[in-house]
Enzyme design. Structure first.
Site, PDB file in Angstrom:
ATOM      1  N   ASP A  77       0.826  -1.219   0.000  1.00 39.09           N
ATOM      2  CA  ASP A  77       0.000   0.000   0.000  1.00 39.09           C
ATOM      3  C   ASP A  77       0.857   1.265   0.000  1.00 39.09           C
ATOM      4  O   ASP A  77       0.450   2.302  -0.521  1.00 39.09           O
ATOM      5  CB  ASP A  77      -0.930   0.024   1.223  1.00 39.09           C
ATOM      6  CG  ASP A  77      -2.192  -0.781   0.953  1.00 39.09           C
ATOM      7  OD1 ASP A  77      -2.736  -0.673  -0.162  1.00 39.09           O
ATOM      8  OD2 ASP A  77      -2.625  -1.526   1.850  1.00 39.09           O
ATOM      9  N   ILE A 155      -9.058  -9.497  16.196  1.00 35.09           N
ATOM     10  CA  ILE A 155      -8.430  -9.317  17.509  1.00 35.09           C
ATOM     11  C   ILE A 155      -7.174  -8.461  17.384  1.00 35.09           C
ATOM     12  O   ILE A 155      -6.923  -7.558  18.169  1.00 35.09           O
ATOM     13  CB  ILE A 155      -8.077 -10.691  18.132  1.00 35.09           C
ATOM     14  CG1 ILE A 155      -9.377 -11.425  18.494  1.00 35.09           C
ATOM     15  CG2 ILE A 155      -7.186 -10.536  19.360  1.00 35.09           C
ATOM     16  CD1 ILE A 155      -9.166 -12.822  19.044  1.00 35.09           C
ATOM     17  N   LYS A 193     -27.674  -4.565  -0.809  1.00 32.74           N
ATOM     18  CA  LYS A 193     -27.903  -4.986   0.575  1.00 32.74           C
ATOM     19  C   LYS A 193     -27.121  -4.113   1.564  1.00 32.74           C
ATOM     20  O   LYS A 193     -25.931  -3.856   1.364  1.00 32.74           O
ATOM     21  CB  LYS A 193     -27.471  -6.456   0.743  1.00 32.74           C
ATOM     22  CG  LYS A 193     -28.282  -7.419  -0.113  1.00 32.74           C
ATOM     23  CD  LYS A 193     -29.692  -7.481   0.409  1.00 32.74           C
ATOM     24  CE  LYS A 193     -30.487  -8.561  -0.303  1.00 32.74           C
ATOM     25  NZ  LYS A 193     -31.909  -8.500   0.094  1.00 32.74           N
ATOM     26  N   THR A 194     -27.795  -3.713   2.622  1.00 29.81           N
ATOM     27  CA  THR A 194     -27.161  -2.784   3.569  1.00 29.81           C
ATOM     28  C   THR A 194     -26.718  -3.453   4.876  1.00 29.81           C
ATOM     29  O   THR A 194     -25.999  -2.863   5.663  1.00 29.81           O
ATOM     30  CB  THR A 194     -28.122  -1.639   3.937  1.00 29.81           C
ATOM     31  OG1 THR A 194     -29.252  -2.205   4.607  1.00 29.81           O
ATOM     32  CG2 THR A 194     -28.581  -0.881   2.712  1.00 29.81           C
ATOM     33  N   GLN A 198     -24.411  -2.120   8.028  1.00 34.23           N
ATOM     34  CA  GLN A 198     -25.022  -1.836   9.341  1.00 34.23           C
ATOM     35  C   GLN A 198     -24.237  -2.522  10.455  1.00 34.23           C
ATOM     36  O   GLN A 198     -23.901  -1.917  11.472  1.00 34.23           O
ATOM     37  CB  GLN A 198     -26.455  -2.370   9.393  1.00 34.23           C
ATOM     38  CG  GLN A 198     -27.454  -1.667   8.501  1.00 34.23           C
ATOM     39  CD  GLN A 198     -28.822  -2.346   8.606  1.00 34.23           C
ATOM     40  OE1 GLN A 198     -29.219  -2.805   9.662  1.00 34.23           O
ATOM     41  NE2 GLN A 198     -29.531  -2.415   7.502  1.00 34.23           N
ATOM     42  N   CYS A 387      17.185  -6.802 -10.951  1.00 33.80           N
ATOM     43  CA  CYS A 387      17.781  -7.463  -9.789  1.00 33.80           C
ATOM     44  C   CYS A 387      18.129  -8.925 -10.089  1.00 33.80           C
ATOM     45  O   CYS A 387      19.152  -9.188 -10.696  1.00 33.80           O
ATOM     46  CB  CYS A 387      16.865  -7.292  -8.570  1.00 33.80           C
ATOM     47  SG  CYS A 387      17.778  -7.406  -7.028  1.00 33.80           S
ATOM     48  N   GLN A 391      21.063 -10.327 -12.578  1.00 39.20           N
ATOM     49  CA  GLN A 391      22.086 -11.306 -12.200  1.00 39.20           C
ATOM     50  C   GLN A 391      22.042 -12.534 -13.116  1.00 39.20           C
ATOM     51  O   GLN A 391      23.080 -13.032 -13.581  1.00 39.20           O
ATOM     52  CB  GLN A 391      21.885 -11.743 -10.739  1.00 39.20           C
ATOM     53  CG  GLN A 391      22.054 -10.595  -9.746  1.00 39.20           C
ATOM     54  CD  GLN A 391      21.614 -10.955  -8.319  1.00 39.20           C
ATOM     55  OE1 GLN A 391      21.107 -12.052  -8.068  1.00 39.20           O
ATOM     56  NE2 GLN A 391      21.797 -10.028  -7.391  1.00 39.20           N
ATOM     57  N   GLU A 411      23.927 -18.064  -4.697  1.00 36.88           N
ATOM     58  CA  GLU A 411      22.596 -18.178  -4.093  1.00 36.88           C
ATOM     59  C   GLU A 411      21.909 -19.456  -4.595  1.00 36.88           C
ATOM     60  O   GLU A 411      21.150 -20.092  -3.863  1.00 36.88           O
ATOM     61  CB  GLU A 411      21.740 -16.956  -4.482  1.00 36.88           C
ATOM     62  CG  GLU A 411      20.296 -17.039  -3.991  1.00 36.88           C
ATOM     63  CD  GLU A 411      19.446 -15.839  -4.369  1.00 36.88           C
ATOM     64  OE1 GLU A 411      19.913 -14.984  -5.144  1.00 36.88           O
ATOM     65  OE2 GLU A 411      18.299 -15.768  -3.896  1.00 36.88           O
ATOM     66  N   HIS A 513      15.978  -1.600  -8.241  1.00 38.92           N
ATOM     67  CA  HIS A 513      14.563  -1.812  -8.581  1.00 38.92           C
ATOM     68  C   HIS A 513      13.955  -0.523  -9.134  1.00 38.92           C
ATOM     69  O   HIS A 513      13.425   0.283  -8.362  1.00 38.92           O
ATOM     70  CB  HIS A 513      13.788  -2.278  -7.354  1.00 38.92           C
ATOM     71  CG  HIS A 513      14.088  -3.683  -6.960  1.00 38.92           C
ATOM     72  ND1 HIS A 513      13.377  -4.757  -7.451  1.00 38.92           N
ATOM     73  CD2 HIS A 513      15.051  -4.199  -6.173  1.00 38.92           C
ATOM     74  CE1 HIS A 513      13.880  -5.880  -6.953  1.00 38.92           C
ATOM     75  NE2 HIS A 513      14.902  -5.570  -6.172  1.00 38.92           N
ATOM     76  N   GLU A 515      11.274  -0.068 -10.660  1.00 34.55           N
ATOM     77  CA  GLU A 515       9.812  -0.001 -10.572  1.00 34.55           C
ATOM     78  C   GLU A 515       9.323   0.859  -9.404  1.00 34.55           C
ATOM     79  O   GLU A 515       8.234   1.416  -9.449  1.00 34.55           O
ATOM     80  CB  GLU A 515       9.200  -1.412 -10.496  1.00 34.55           C
ATOM     81  CG  GLU A 515       9.472  -2.211  -9.228  1.00 34.55           C
ATOM     82  CD  GLU A 515      10.755  -3.044  -9.269  1.00 34.55           C
ATOM     83  OE1 GLU A 515      11.684  -2.656  -9.996  1.00 34.55           O
ATOM     84  OE2 GLU A 515      10.828  -4.059  -8.560  1.00 34.55           O
TER      85      GLU A 515
HETATM   86  N1  GLN Z   1      18.093 -12.989  -4.903  1.00 37.18           N
HETATM   87  C1  GLN Z   1      18.921 -11.943  -5.411  1.00 37.18           C
HETATM   88  C2  GLN Z   1      19.764 -11.303  -4.323  1.00 37.18           C
HETATM   89  O1  GLN Z   1      19.489 -11.473  -3.168  1.00 37.18           O
HETATM   90  C3  GLN Z   1      18.085 -10.899  -6.120  1.00 37.18           C
HETATM   91  C4  GLN Z   1      17.172 -10.168  -5.208  1.00 37.18           C
HETATM   92  C5  GLN Z   1      16.046  -9.477  -5.927  1.00 37.18           C
HETATM   93  O2  GLN Z   1      15.768  -9.774  -7.086  1.00 37.18           O
HETATM   94  N2  GLN Z   1      15.375  -8.572  -5.253  1.00 37.18           N
HETATM   95  O3  GLN Z   1      20.706 -10.621  -4.617  1.00 37.18           O
END
Ligand code: GLN
Length: 537
Positions: A77, A155, A193-194, A198, A387, A391, A411, A513, A515
């Site tokens: 969000d 809760i 429907k309310t 309510q 990212c 890689q 990784e 990133h 985006e």
């Molecule tokens: N898994 C990769 C890293 O940790 C890429 C992470 C990602 O794409 N946000 O470097």
């Protein structure tokens, strides 16, 4: 006419009936209306779960982890707020139960409550109120809109709602409550429907909160008689029962509630006289939303290849960024999700104008992504790798062009013979999973005479990161001799940030990133260049 701020006003948005009604959109839309009226606004998201932040949650179940400039791993969000407001938001704006309790427990250990029995009321509720008030004060806001996650009756959200209730008592008419509910119709022409509304308002009153507005989700506009009925049962005047019916896009919601007199009524409740008529702001916003809403037969087809493809919210910012870029050049972007684990024939990628590989983690599906990156390179299909996608594109090149045996990321394969991608040195001793990646905005320096420089028209950009692994510098010279250039780096040349293949139609990988920086009307540059390249047949 300008209203001079003396004290921040708070709008608390709560949710009723069920999740997924669009509390986030209601919150963002209210914030946008106030911003368009020349007020300084921001938003806060309360997440009543026990995770410290969203960083360790599975994106397929909970949606994307949104990274802020100051390195917060936040609920998605926060991304919606940033995009609606075209404004950066700090990680302190995502408050969770874990953060609140950690602070209280740490304070208790320091002896700050010496002699007292530490309790939810007042200690936990005070901590919640302090966090909200600190944001309002530190950022000198006219309005702070606080969205409380979850549904009334849960809760886990009770301490938060209690804190908001207390703030109303303490601040009087500086606080307004908006409750988001649902008026279902069992069939398209059926009665609205309310009863759920309510009951939900009743539940809120039971814990001491009387909503000032109801934002009622429905398929068709709420009928007058439905508003009257809801009003009668909830002590909300009919004009403050807002119809939030289905719209073509979320960008229409601010206008929708504005036209129902929301702003006049809101300002009256706050005792504000006169409203700023900021038509210049409105025109600019309307131009952006018009662009975002256009649809074009001639769409650009993008294949998004990755592991977390079962929930579109897993990459909500990537989806938005593609749409922002498309809107800028007057094209609709159609995105197909392809599971990298189940591609049988990579030829299907040739049906697309571009291939995008977003971020990701772990071994599963990684071979499919490496093949995808290789296929896009060989077939000259525009490629944007983010990212993990950056890689793995390097690994694809290492395996197929440099012919490096067993090229991989540690990784994926800990003992790879050619670890083209390896752990960041400072990560070697890190044991905690939460909040320990390289996070947040860092400066990225772009080399001269590169595509990256053309894309960004700049030699220095600031971008958000979230990773633990990076390009192993040992291999750079060999890459560059063979046509893959690392055109940007960071931390005084320590880490690689952008790769490109100059001979390709468009082949770009970015360690950051992009985006998270894209906004309606202001597409992020790498997305814009990628979509432009993809739209050129
Ligand atoms: N898994 C990769 C890293 O940790 C890429 C992470 C990602 O794409 N946000 O470097």
């Amino acid at each position: 006419m300008f209203y001079i701020n003396v004290q921040t006003k708070f709008i608390f948005v709560t949710g009723g009936v069920m999740s997924g009604l669009g509390k986030g959109v209601t919150t963002s839309s209210i914030a946008k209306l106030l911003q368009l009226s020349d007020h300084k606004v921001s938003c806060v998201k309360i997440d009543p779960y026990l995770n410290y932040d969203a960083g360790t949650m599975n994106p397929v179940a909970h949606g994307e982890v949104f990274v802020t400039d100051d390195g917060g791993e936040c609920d998605m969000d926060i991304g919606n707020y940033e995009r609606f407001l075209n404004q950066n938001i700090l990680k302190s704006h995502n408050i969770t139960t874990a953060q609140v309790y950690s602070s209280v427990i740490e304070a208790e250990r320091r002896g700050e409550y010496l002699g007292a029995c530490v309790q939810i009321i007042p200690h936990v509720t005070d901590e919640i109120k302090n966090r909200i008030r600190n944001i309002a004060r530190d950022e000198e806001l006219d309005f702070l809109i606080v969205e409380c996650g979850g549904t009334v009756g849960d809760i886990e959200s009770l301490p938060f709602l209690e804190a908001l209730r207390q703030m109303k008592v303490e601040e009087g008419n500086q606080v307004v409550f908006v409750h988001v509910t649902l008026a279902p119709s069992l069939d398209v022409v059926g009665e609205q429907k309310t009863k759920p509304t309510q009951h939900s308002a009743q539940e809120l009153r039971r814990i001491g909160i009387q909503p000032d507005f109801l934002a009622v989700r429905c398929t068709l506009p709420l009928e007058e008689k439905t508003k009257q009925k809801i009003a009668m049962f909830t002590n909300v005047t009919p004009k403050d029962v807002l119809s939030c019916h289905d719209a073509k896009s979320i960008f229409e919601v601010p206008q929708m509630i504005y036209e129902q007199g929301f702003m006049d009524s809101l300002f009256t409740k706050f005792g504000i006289v006169g409203m700023v008529n900021a038509s210049a702001n409105w025109d600019k916003w309307n131009k952006i939303t018009e662009k975002m809403n256009q649809s074009d037969e001639n769409h650009v087809k993008i294949a998004m290849v990755g592991k977390y493809v079962t929930l579109t919210d897993s990459y909500v910012s990537v989806n938005h960024a593609l749409k922002h870029a498309g809107a800028e050049i007057g094209k609709d972007v159609k995105i197909d999700w392809i599971d990298s684990e189940s591609i049988e024939d990579y030829k299907i990628l040739s049906n697309y104008d571009g291939v995008l590989v977003p971020g990701g983690f772990g071994t599963r599906g990684s071979e499919g992504i490496i093949e995808t990156a290789n296929y896009a390179r060989e077939k000259n299909i525009p490629y944007l790798g983010i990212c993990f996608g950056f890689q793995l594109a390097a690994i694809a090149f290492g395996r197929n062009v440099l012919k490096l045996e067993d090229a991989n990321s540690t990784e994926i394969k800990n003992d790879a013979k050619n670890p083209i991608v390896d752990l960041l040195p400072e990560q070697k001793d890190v044991l905690d999973m939460g909040g320990s990646l390289r996070l947040g905005a860092n400066d990225v320096l772009i080399k001269e005479n590169t595509n990256a420089e053309k894309i960004y028209h700049s030699s220095k950009i600031s971008k958000r990161h979230r990773h633990r692994y990076e390009i192993n510098k040992q291999y750079i010279a060999e890459f560059e001799k063979n046509g893959l250039i690392f055109s940007a780096d960071s931390d005084s040349g320590k880490r690689m940030e952008i790769l490109e293949i100059p001979s390709h139609k468009f082949y770009l990988g970015v360690q950051y990133h992009p985006e998270f920086n894209s906004r309606p009307g202001y597409p992020e540059e790498s997305f814009l260049s990628f979509v432009k390249a993809a739209s050129q047949k």
